[in-house]
Enzyme design. Structure first.
Site, PDB file in Angstrom:
ATOM      1  N   CYS A  35      12.817  -1.532  -1.773  1.00 34.67           N
ATOM      2  CA  CYS A  35      13.030  -0.134  -1.402  1.00 34.67           C
ATOM      3  C   CYS A  35      13.557   0.659  -2.600  1.00 34.67           C
ATOM      4  O   CYS A  35      14.577   0.297  -3.196  1.00 34.67           O
ATOM      5  CB  CYS A  35      14.005  -0.017  -0.237  1.00 34.67           C
TER       6      CYS A  35
ATOM      7  N   ASN B 174       0.197  -5.065  -3.297  1.00 39.00           N
ATOM      8  CA  ASN B 174       0.537  -3.841  -2.579  1.00 39.00           C
ATOM      9  C   ASN B 174       0.626  -2.684  -3.563  1.00 39.00           C
ATOM     10  O   ASN B 174       1.094  -2.854  -4.684  1.00 39.00           O
ATOM     11  CB  ASN B 174       1.868  -4.040  -1.842  1.00 39.00           C
ATOM     12  N   GLY B 175       0.161  -1.521  -3.122  1.00 35.62           N
ATOM     13  CA  GLY B 175       0.345  -0.320  -3.916  1.00 35.62           C
ATOM     14  C   GLY B 175      -0.938   0.413  -4.248  1.00 35.62           C
ATOM     15  O   GLY B 175      -1.851  -0.155  -4.855  1.00 35.62           O
TER      16      GLY B 175
ATOM     17  N   MET C  78       7.301   1.178   6.149  1.00 40.90           N
ATOM     18  CA  MET C  78       7.512   2.456   5.460  1.00 40.90           C
ATOM     19  C   MET C  78       8.596   3.227   6.204  1.00 40.90           C
ATOM     20  O   MET C  78       8.364   3.800   7.274  1.00 40.90           O
ATOM     21  CB  MET C  78       6.219   3.264   5.400  1.00 40.90           C
ATOM     22  N   GLU C  79       9.799   3.191   5.640  1.00 37.42           N
ATOM     23  CA  GLU C  79      10.958   3.829   6.261  1.00 37.42           C
ATOM     24  C   GLU C  79      10.690   5.318   6.501  1.00 37.42           C
ATOM     25  O   GLU C  79      10.231   6.034   5.615  1.00 37.42           O
ATOM     26  CB  GLU C  79      12.184   3.659   5.361  1.00 37.42           C
TER      27      GLU C  79
ATOM     28  N   GLN D 112      11.964  -6.940   9.102  1.00 38.78           N
ATOM     29  CA  GLN D 112      12.500  -6.918   7.742  1.00 38.78           C
ATOM     30  C   GLN D 112      13.996  -6.618   7.731  1.00 38.78           C
ATOM     31  O   GLN D 112      14.459  -5.705   8.409  1.00 38.78           O
ATOM     32  CB  GLN D 112      11.766  -5.871   6.904  1.00 38.78           C
TER      33      GLN D 112
ATOM     34  N   LYS E   7       9.627  -9.091  -0.032  1.00 37.51           N
ATOM     35  CA  LYS E   7       8.857  -8.073  -0.737  1.00 37.51           C
ATOM     36  C   LYS E   7       9.694  -7.574  -1.915  1.00 37.51           C
ATOM     37  O   LYS E   7      10.894  -7.324  -1.773  1.00 37.51           O
ATOM     38  CB  LYS E   7       8.505  -6.910   0.183  1.00 37.51           C
TER      39      LYS E   7
ATOM     40  N   GLY F 226      -0.325   0.583   3.024  1.00 32.97           N
ATOM     41  CA  GLY F 226       0.717   1.472   3.524  1.00 32.97           C
ATOM     42  C   GLY F 226       0.174   2.855   3.786  1.00 32.97           C
ATOM     43  O   GLY F 226      -0.475   3.114   4.795  1.00 32.97           O
TER      44      GLY F 226
END
Length: 322
Positions: free
Chosen positions: A98, A199-200, A8-9, A68, A139, A223
């Site tokens: 992203c 994911n999510g 998670m940037e 990544q 991803k 996340g």
């Protein structure tokens, strides 16, 4: 069943990875993206994003860390992947998910889902460039503006040589707005011979169970749910919820590491950011957040938050990031 900790940037960096893996339950971590753009990056650049490379590519708690990469030039991605592979990461992950406008505008992340052929070229180039023993994963999201090419993109990534695929169950356009469309994942999972990780929008153990049931995926990437509830993975695995008495002691080493790795003007913001997530579940975190909400001086944050907390142990002292 494996639980992955998401990249998670701007939020889930090596400092928070350390804290979240201390409570157990996480099997694999993936770093925030390393932006590859036209040059061969020096080792210190990879180490800045993933200082775990200096300690066997594992967090202090021993959880493997994959690094990544994000970019759109197959040759440049391959060259940097080869250099990274020499540093022995636990794996190399490729970012095709992203949603950030700046990243997409520079032809990176989710925008590449409009070019399945290029996805294949990037994955294949990276796969050829690194040793066969090095894990290469990817991803993606369900698409850029719509979901019409999700299978095409997934096939392109798998055919290029990716050994696992994480799918964030939303398009770029859908961003992080609820819901996540887990029901879209069975078609991808059934079409591929490689593991697909869901994911999510997994915030609770109940969400986790429903995500697995709807998606059919054995493995799940967590996340924001883990940032808000650092004990979520352990709760899913062992039924042991982490209360505030276990989470509060993590704030001190987190703050100490932030002070070593971050400029003073950004330090209060990092702590506020984590507290803002924690307060979704823990009222004590909201109390601390309100206490420092308008404070910008790190020394005042230190006094207001940690005045009554024990001093850090020597084992929690962080190494300054090179």
């Amino acid at each position: 069943m494996r639980i992955y900790l998401a990249p998670m940037e701007g939020l889930l960096d090596h400092i928070l990875r350390d804290m979240l893996t201390r409570l157990g339950g996480v099997d694999i971590c993936v770093t925030e993206f390393v932006r590859v753009s036209g040059t061969l990056l020096p080792n210190r650049f990879f180490q800045r994003i993933a200082p775990e490379l200096l300690s066997g590519s594992r967090t202090p708690a021993g959880v493997p860390v994959r690094v990544q990469l994000l970019g759109s030039d197959p040759v440049c991605m391959a060259e940097n992947a080869a250099k990274l592979a020499a540093m022995n990461p636990a794996g190399i992950d490729l970012n095709f998910g992203c949603p950030a406008k700046t990243v997409n505008r520079h032809r990176g992340g989710a925008v590449l889902l409009t070019e399945p052929e290029l996805l294949h070229e990037i994955v294949a180039a990276v796969r050829r460039a690194v040793p066969s023993s090095m894990l290469v994963t990817a991803k993606m999201r369900l698409g850029y503006e719509d979901k019409s090419r999700k299978l095409e993109c997934a096939h392109a990534i798998a055919a290029g040589g990716a050994q696992e695929l994480v799918v964030h169950a939303r398009t770029k356009t859908e961003g992080y707005r609820p819901p996540a469309f887990w029901e879209e994942l069975p078609a991808i999972r059934e079409a591929l011979a490689i593991p697909v990780i869901a994911n999510g929008e997994v915030w609770t153990p109940d969400d986790f169970a429903r995500c697995r049931a709807v998606s059919g995926c054995d493995d799940v990437m967590l996340g924001r749910g883990m940032v808000a509830d650092p004990g979520l993975a352990r709760s899913v695995k062992r039924g042991e919820r982490a209360g505030w008495a276990e989470i509060e002691p993590l704030l001190r080493p987190f703050w100490d590491k932030v002070q070593l790795a971050t400029l003073p003007k950004y330090q209060p913001g990092r702590l506020k950011q984590w507290l803002a997530y924690l307060r979704r579940i823990h009222p004590q975190a909201d109390e601390l957040f309100q206490r420092i909400r308008t404070v910008t001086d790190p020394r005042e944050v230190e006094r207001l938050v940690f005045g009554q907390l024990p001093a850090p142990r020597a084992a929690d002292e962080a190494e300054r990031v090179v």
